[in-house]
Scaffold this motif. Structure first.
Motif, PDB file in Angstrom:
ATOM      1  N   GLN A 258       3.526  -2.150  -6.779  1.00 20.85           N
ATOM      2  CA  GLN A 258       2.185  -2.074  -7.309  1.00 20.85           C
ATOM      3  C   GLN A 258       1.567  -3.525  -7.616  1.00 20.85           C
ATOM      4  O   GLN A 258       0.053  -3.441  -7.652  1.00 20.85           O
ATOM      5  CB  GLN A 258       2.137  -0.986  -8.475  1.00 20.85           C
ATOM      6  N   GLU A 259       2.050  -4.450  -7.854  1.00 18.81           N
ATOM      7  CA  GLU A 259       1.639  -5.635  -8.091  1.00 18.81           C
ATOM      8  C   GLU A 259       2.408  -6.928  -7.631  1.00 18.81           C
ATOM      9  O   GLU A 259       4.003  -6.496  -7.386  1.00 18.81           O
ATOM     10  CB  GLU A 259       1.399  -6.018  -9.845  1.00 18.81           C
ATOM     11  N   GLY A 260       1.799  -8.039  -7.500  1.00 19.96           N
ATOM     12  CA  GLY A 260       2.670  -9.023  -6.939  1.00 19.96           C
ATOM     13  C   GLY A 260       2.694  -8.978  -5.452  1.00 19.96           C
ATOM     14  O   GLY A 260       2.110  -8.216  -4.635  1.00 19.96           O
ATOM     15  N   PRO A 261       3.182 -10.085  -5.008  1.00 19.80           N
ATOM     16  CA  PRO A 261       3.295 -10.177  -3.340  1.00 19.80           C
ATOM     17  C   PRO A 261       3.936  -9.023  -2.743  1.00 19.80           C
ATOM     18  O   PRO A 261       3.487  -8.671  -1.709  1.00 19.80           O
ATOM     19  CB  PRO A 261       4.088 -11.368  -2.858  1.00 19.80           C
ATOM     20  N   THR A 262       4.798  -8.477  -3.496  1.00 16.37           N
ATOM     21  CA  THR A 262       5.739  -7.175  -2.861  1.00 16.37           C
ATOM     22  C   THR A 262       4.941  -6.069  -2.797  1.00 16.37           C
ATOM     23  O   THR A 262       5.391  -4.804  -2.003  1.00 16.37           O
ATOM     24  CB  THR A 262       7.006  -7.044  -3.232  1.00 16.37           C
ATOM     25  N   ALA A 263       3.755  -5.848  -3.279  1.00 14.28           N
ATOM     26  CA  ALA A 263       2.922  -4.614  -3.207  1.00 14.28           C
ATOM     27  C   ALA A 263       2.453  -4.734  -1.875  1.00 14.28           C
ATOM     28  O   ALA A 263       1.986  -3.501  -1.357  1.00 14.28           O
ATOM     29  CB  ALA A 263       1.708  -4.954  -4.227  1.00 14.28           C
ATOM     30  N   ASP A 264       2.477  -5.447  -1.130  1.00 14.14           N
ATOM     31  CA  ASP A 264       2.087  -5.591   0.394  1.00 14.14           C
ATOM     32  C   ASP A 264       3.185  -5.260   1.167  1.00 14.14           C
ATOM     33  O   ASP A 264       4.251  -5.812   1.252  1.00 14.14           O
ATOM     34  CB  ASP A 264       1.424  -6.770   1.013  1.00 14.14           C
ATOM     35  N   PRO A 265       3.142  -3.925   1.744  1.00  8.06           N
ATOM     36  CA  PRO A 265       4.476  -3.441   2.794  1.00  8.06           C
ATOM     37  C   PRO A 265       4.843  -4.851   3.675  1.00  8.06           C
ATOM     38  O   PRO A 265       5.987  -4.770   4.292  1.00  8.06           O
ATOM     39  CB  PRO A 265       3.975  -2.391   3.299  1.00  8.06           C
ATOM     40  N   GLU A 266       3.582  -5.270   4.185  1.00  8.04           N
ATOM     41  CA  GLU A 266       3.975  -6.404   5.448  1.00  8.04           C
ATOM     42  C   GLU A 266       5.070  -7.485   4.686  1.00  8.04           C
ATOM     43  O   GLU A 266       5.501  -8.060   5.445  1.00  8.04           O
ATOM     44  CB  GLU A 266       2.755  -6.790   5.809  1.00  8.04           C
ATOM     45  N   VAL A 267       4.647  -7.691   3.588  1.00 10.23           N
ATOM     46  CA  VAL A 267       5.637  -8.627   2.821  1.00 10.23           C
ATOM     47  C   VAL A 267       7.108  -8.183   2.710  1.00 10.23           C
ATOM     48  O   VAL A 267       7.888  -8.845   2.801  1.00 10.23           O
ATOM     49  CB  VAL A 267       4.989  -9.272   1.602  1.00 10.23           C
ATOM     50  N   ARG A 268       7.303  -7.088   2.219  1.00 11.78           N
ATOM     51  CA  ARG A 268       8.388  -6.402   2.179  1.00 11.78           C
ATOM     52  C   ARG A 268       9.074  -6.430   3.519  1.00 11.78           C
ATOM     53  O   ARG A 268      10.365  -6.627   3.519  1.00 11.78           O
ATOM     54  CB  ARG A 268       8.169  -5.075   1.646  1.00 11.78           C
ATOM     55  N   LYS A 269       8.340  -5.929   4.588  1.00 11.71           N
ATOM     56  CA  LYS A 269       9.090  -5.979   5.967  1.00 11.71           C
ATOM     57  C   LYS A 269       9.349  -7.316   6.350  1.00 11.71           C
ATOM     58  O   LYS A 269      10.352  -7.816   7.203  1.00 11.71           O
ATOM     59  CB  LYS A 269       8.212  -5.413   6.998  1.00 11.71           C
TER      60      LYS A 269
ATOM     61  N   GLY B 195       6.411 -25.039   7.709  1.00 15.24           N
ATOM     62  CA  GLY B 195       7.073 -23.825   7.864  1.00 15.24           C
ATOM     63  C   GLY B 195       6.681 -22.989   6.709  1.00 15.24           C
ATOM     64  O   GLY B 195       7.401 -21.830   6.706  1.00 15.24           O
ATOM     65  N   ASN B 196       6.140 -23.171   5.701  1.00 10.16           N
ATOM     66  CA  ASN B 196       5.904 -22.437   4.520  1.00 10.16           C
ATOM     67  C   ASN B 196       4.617 -21.469   4.399  1.00 10.16           C
ATOM     68  O   ASN B 196       3.800 -22.024   5.140  1.00 10.16           O
ATOM     69  CB  ASN B 196       5.729 -23.242   3.100  1.00 10.16           C
ATOM     70  N   TRP B 197       4.800 -20.487   3.889  1.00  6.54           N
ATOM     71  CA  TRP B 197       3.708 -19.473   4.117  1.00  6.54           C
ATOM     72  C   TRP B 197       3.229 -19.499   2.800  1.00  6.54           C
ATOM     73  O   TRP B 197       3.828 -19.441   1.652  1.00  6.54           O
ATOM     74  CB  TRP B 197       4.330 -17.922   4.487  1.00  6.54           C
TER      75      TRP B 197
ATOM     76  N   LEU C 170      15.882 -16.618   3.016  1.00 15.17           N
ATOM     77  CA  LEU C 170      14.498 -16.690   3.375  1.00 15.17           C
ATOM     78  C   LEU C 170      13.784 -17.875   3.370  1.00 15.17           C
ATOM     79  O   LEU C 170      12.900 -18.390   3.951  1.00 15.17           O
ATOM     80  CB  LEU C 170      13.872 -15.909   2.078  1.00 15.17           C
ATOM     81  N   ALA C 171      14.385 -19.080   2.935  1.00 22.47           N
ATOM     82  CA  ALA C 171      13.978 -20.265   3.031  1.00 22.47           C
ATOM     83  C   ALA C 171      13.751 -20.952   4.154  1.00 22.47           C
ATOM     84  O   ALA C 171      12.783 -21.565   4.871  1.00 22.47           O
ATOM     85  CB  ALA C 171      14.831 -21.569   2.150  1.00 22.47           C
ATOM     86  N   GLU C 172      14.593 -20.427   5.175  1.00 17.98           N
ATOM     87  CA  GLU C 172      14.660 -20.910   6.361  1.00 17.98           C
ATOM     88  C   GLU C 172      13.346 -20.275   7.322  1.00 17.98           C
ATOM     89  O   GLU C 172      13.149 -20.986   8.280  1.00 17.98           O
ATOM     90  CB  GLU C 172      15.989 -20.406   7.120  1.00 17.98           C
ATOM     91  N   TYR C 173      12.815 -19.331   6.576  1.00 17.96           N
ATOM     92  CA  TYR C 173      11.647 -18.726   7.401  1.00 17.96           C
ATOM     93  C   TYR C 173      10.455 -18.826   6.511  1.00 17.96           C
ATOM     94  O   TYR C 173       9.351 -18.417   6.722  1.00 17.96           O
ATOM     95  CB  TYR C 173      11.866 -17.114   7.427  1.00 17.96           C
ATOM     96  N   GLY C 174      10.450 -19.974   5.663  1.00 10.04           N
ATOM     97  CA  GLY C 174       9.290 -20.317   4.748  1.00 10.04           C
ATOM     98  C   GLY C 174       9.079 -19.281   3.677  1.00 10.04           C
ATOM     99  O   GLY C 174       7.800 -19.534   3.055  1.00 10.04           O
ATOM    100  N   ILE C 175       9.836 -18.451   3.204  1.00  9.96           N
ATOM    101  CA  ILE C 175       9.639 -17.940   2.201  1.00  9.96           C
ATOM    102  C   ILE C 175      10.518 -18.252   0.737  1.00  9.96           C
ATOM    103  O   ILE C 175      11.603 -18.289   1.024  1.00  9.96           O
ATOM    104  CB  ILE C 175       9.932 -16.235   2.255  1.00  9.96           C
TER     105      ILE C 175
ATOM    106  N   GLU D 102      -2.034 -20.425  -2.116  1.00  4.26           N
ATOM    107  CA  GLU D 102      -0.685 -20.142  -2.886  1.00  4.26           C
ATOM    108  C   GLU D 102       0.407 -19.742  -2.268  1.00  4.26           C
ATOM    109  O   GLU D 102       0.473 -19.006  -1.359  1.00  4.26           O
ATOM    110  CB  GLU D 102      -1.059 -18.970  -3.973  1.00  4.26           C
ATOM    111  N   ARG D 103       1.852 -20.489  -2.366  1.00  2.94           N
ATOM    112  CA  ARG D 103       2.889 -20.292  -1.520  1.00  2.94           C
ATOM    113  C   ARG D 103       3.350 -19.199  -1.856  1.00  2.94           C
ATOM    114  O   ARG D 103       3.542 -18.422  -3.038  1.00  2.94           O
ATOM    115  CB  ARG D 103       4.003 -21.384  -1.773  1.00  2.94           C
ATOM    116  N   LEU D 104       3.821 -18.380  -0.763  1.00  3.50           N
ATOM    117  CA  LEU D 104       4.438 -16.986  -0.899  1.00  3.50           C
ATOM    118  C   LEU D 104       6.140 -17.114  -1.552  1.00  3.50           C
ATOM    119  O   LEU D 104       6.840 -17.726  -1.031  1.00  3.50           O
ATOM    120  CB  LEU D 104       4.863 -16.215   0.580  1.00  3.50           C
ATOM    121  N   SER D 105       6.028 -16.849  -2.799  1.00  2.00           N
ATOM    122  CA  SER D 105       7.240 -16.915  -3.620  1.00  2.00           C
ATOM    123  C   SER D 105       7.494 -15.762  -4.491  1.00  2.00           C
ATOM    124  O   SER D 105       6.602 -15.063  -4.960  1.00  2.00           O
ATOM    125  CB  SER D 105       7.027 -18.003  -4.594  1.00  2.00           C
TER     126      SER D 105
END
Length: 556
Positions: A290-301, A369-371, A402-407, A376-379
């Motif tokens: 519902q809130e925060g970056p993980t509210a987006d299914p694309e971020v979850r995937k 390489g950071n997203w 996750l750090a290897e992929y910029g998350i 605002e950095r994806l954290s």
């Protein structure tokens, strides 16, 4: 799964070895300390800190002994064998064809531990209480009316089909005594500690002090010959290392904690030590939907695609945990409802998949390489229990992967009480948890995904769907499953849920959750095994743990 038109007691069939792994005992034995006192079953679930004397079955976090040991449901739905249902306080039950009327025959020989008889009126009172006090209706049951048809039969009606919630009605909801709970004001029933509980279970509370809790066996329990121990002593510890030291020293008779290199560190220490490992859940990252970056299914995937599950499993669990399905189903227990089109589905992995999903979510990648999104950095913060050392290791590995992929993954290791409060209130970005422990795929998906269970962030829930995920297609499919008892008609709706799960990834499965149960065969026998899986051997599982505790026997 079929729903019987009338359930009657039946003999337990032997479980197949495919349901789980049972470790062989090591050939080499070493010396260990003897277990607890004669007649006392000493158990632990590991690192839960000091015990708080709370035996309220309506509370989000009562003491483990509340459920199955002191308070009992109407039936045991075997947590390790889908479809295996046994009478507890109930004798048999029948659904109407539309799933809106449930008739239950109850036992007439049970008593409360204060000597009062258990009656059908207690069943009626319990469910009527849930219908009239929303705070106590923890499973969101659509109860309309409850009445006693005769001296041993209760009839419940529902505003809509409740077949999907059968497990919660009959196998999870504990029955409380009307003569005790009617004296407690309704606005206090959800919060009262109930320090001296009156239940129908096989045990009564003797003492709760610090990290030790002791239950005493009832000599008037309604099941002849049970329980077989005189007492149960629960021990808690500050962390896995302390609990493992006690387990491997032979001080614990029944435990449920992760022991690294279990062959060397446990089985090889005593030829009578045994390990039973029956997977009944998945280890998961649970995102806030519902809130925060993980509210987006694309971020979850994207987070899912950045994980190296095989490396994590091999490094922490020596690779013994079976793979998880991208559908979230617990396999092979729920294989009968698996969508054939997804039977061979695999998790996306790698840099291209991460980039595809984050780009779709609007993120951009900088030269390092950071997203980032809007500067605002994806954290993402991952909360977990600091004493669960295997989960701490998993979190540290995920952080690096996750750090290897910029998350960026921030690991938030906190106490069990803090973690539970965060999870139940939805005040997290992502938690390291496990999902399952239900013997019915209907109940499993309902508890994990149903929007009926969603509470506002900040309001505690002990029902499920802690990530506050909402999806109308999933809700419709769950309702359609509940509208028919025909398993063939249910299948297409299960498949819909699985397709939505794969598309949305409301939960990020890792692999089957470790479910190592340690039994000290020097002191205890009669525990469930892969060959005799009469209930789940998981000591912490509600209510299977209480069913098993009453049936364990001291070694002569």
């Amino acid at each position: 799964m079929t729903v019987p038109s009338r359930f009657r007691p039946r003999r337990l069939l032997a479980a197949t070895a495919a349901l789980g792994l049972t470790a062989a005992l090591a050939a080499c034995a070493g010396e260990t300390n003897s277990g607890g006192d004669d007649g006392v079953l000493t158990v632990t679930t590991g690192s839960t800190g000091n015990f708080v004397r709370n035996f309220n079955p309506f509370s989000p976090e009562p003491l483990q002994a509340t459920n199955g040991y002191i308070y009992e449901p109407l039936f045991l739905f075997n947590g390790a064998q889908a479809g295996d249902v046994k009478p507890w306080l109930g004798e048999q039950y029948e659904w109407s064809g539309d799933g809106r009327t449930l008739t239950i025959d109850v036992k007439t020989n049970a008593t409360w531990n204060d000597g009062e008889p258990f009656t059908v009126d207690d069943v009626v009172y319990t469910f009527d209480l849930m219908a009239s006090v929303p705070a106590l209706n923890t499973y969101g049951l659509p109860i309309e009316t409850v009445e006693a048809e005769d001296e041993d039969t209760a009839v419940l009606t529902f505003s809509e089909s409740a077949l999907t919630q059968e497990f919660f009605i009959l196998g999870k909801q504990k029955i409380v005594p009307e003569h005790v709970w009617s004296e407690i004001p309704d606005d206090q029933k959800a919060t009262v500690l109930n320090e001296n509980p009156v239940g129908t279970g096989a045990w009564t509370v003797d003492s709760v002090e610090g990290m030790t809790m002791t239950l005493t066996a009832r000599d008037d329990y309604y099941v002849e010959g049970l329980p077989r121990f005189d007492a149960v002593r629960f021990r808690s510890f500050t962390g896995n290392n302390a609990s493992n030291a006690a387990i491997t020293a032979g001080e614990i008779d029944w435990a449920g904690t992760y022991i690294p290199e279990v062959e060397t560190n446990y089985l090889d220490k005593d030829e009578n030590f045994e390990l039973v490992n029956i997977p009944i859940a998945n280890a998961i990252f649970l995102p806030n939907a519902q809130e925060g970056p993980t509210a987006d299914p694309e971020v979850r995937k994207a987070i899912s695609a950045a994980l190296d599950r095989d490396f994590m499993n091999e490094s922490v669990y020596s690779g013994v945990n079976p793979d998880a399905s991208p559908t979230g189903l617990i396999l092979p227990n729920f294989e009968s409802v698996l969508d054939p089109d997804l039977a061979d589905a695999e998790f996306e992995t790698g840099e291209d998949a991460v980039a595809e999903h984050l780009t779709a979510a609007g993120y951009t990648q900088d030269s390092d390489g950071n997203w980032s999104l809007d500067g605002e950095r994806l954290s993402v913060e991952l909360s977990l229990v600091s004493g669960w050392t295997d989960y701490v290791s998993l979190a540290d590995m995920a952080k690096q992967q996750l750090a290897e992929y910029g998350i960026e993954l921030e690991v938030d290791a906190i106490s069990h009480a803090q973690w539970t409060d965060k999870r139940n209130k939805g005040e997290f970005e992502m938690v390291l948890d496990s999902a399952g422990y239900t013997p019915d795929p209907r109940a499993y998906y309902y508890q994990l995904l149903s929007s009926n269970l969603v509470k506002p962030i900040g309001t505690a829930s002990n029902d499920g769907n802690y990530g506050r995920y909402e999806n109308a297609a999933v809700d419709d499919a769950l309702q359609a499953i509940g509208d028919t008892p025909d398993p063939d008609e249910q299948l297409e709706h299960y498949h819909t849920i699985q397709q939505e799960f794969v598309d949305d990834m409301p939960v990020i499965p890792l692999f089957a959750a470790q479910n190592m149960m340690e039994f000290n065969g020097n002191n205890v026998t009669g525990y469930p095994t892969a060959d005799d899986l009469y209930a789940s051997p998981a000591i912490w599982l509600d209510p299977d743990g209480g069913w098993v505790a009453a049936r364990l026997e001291p070694v002569e």
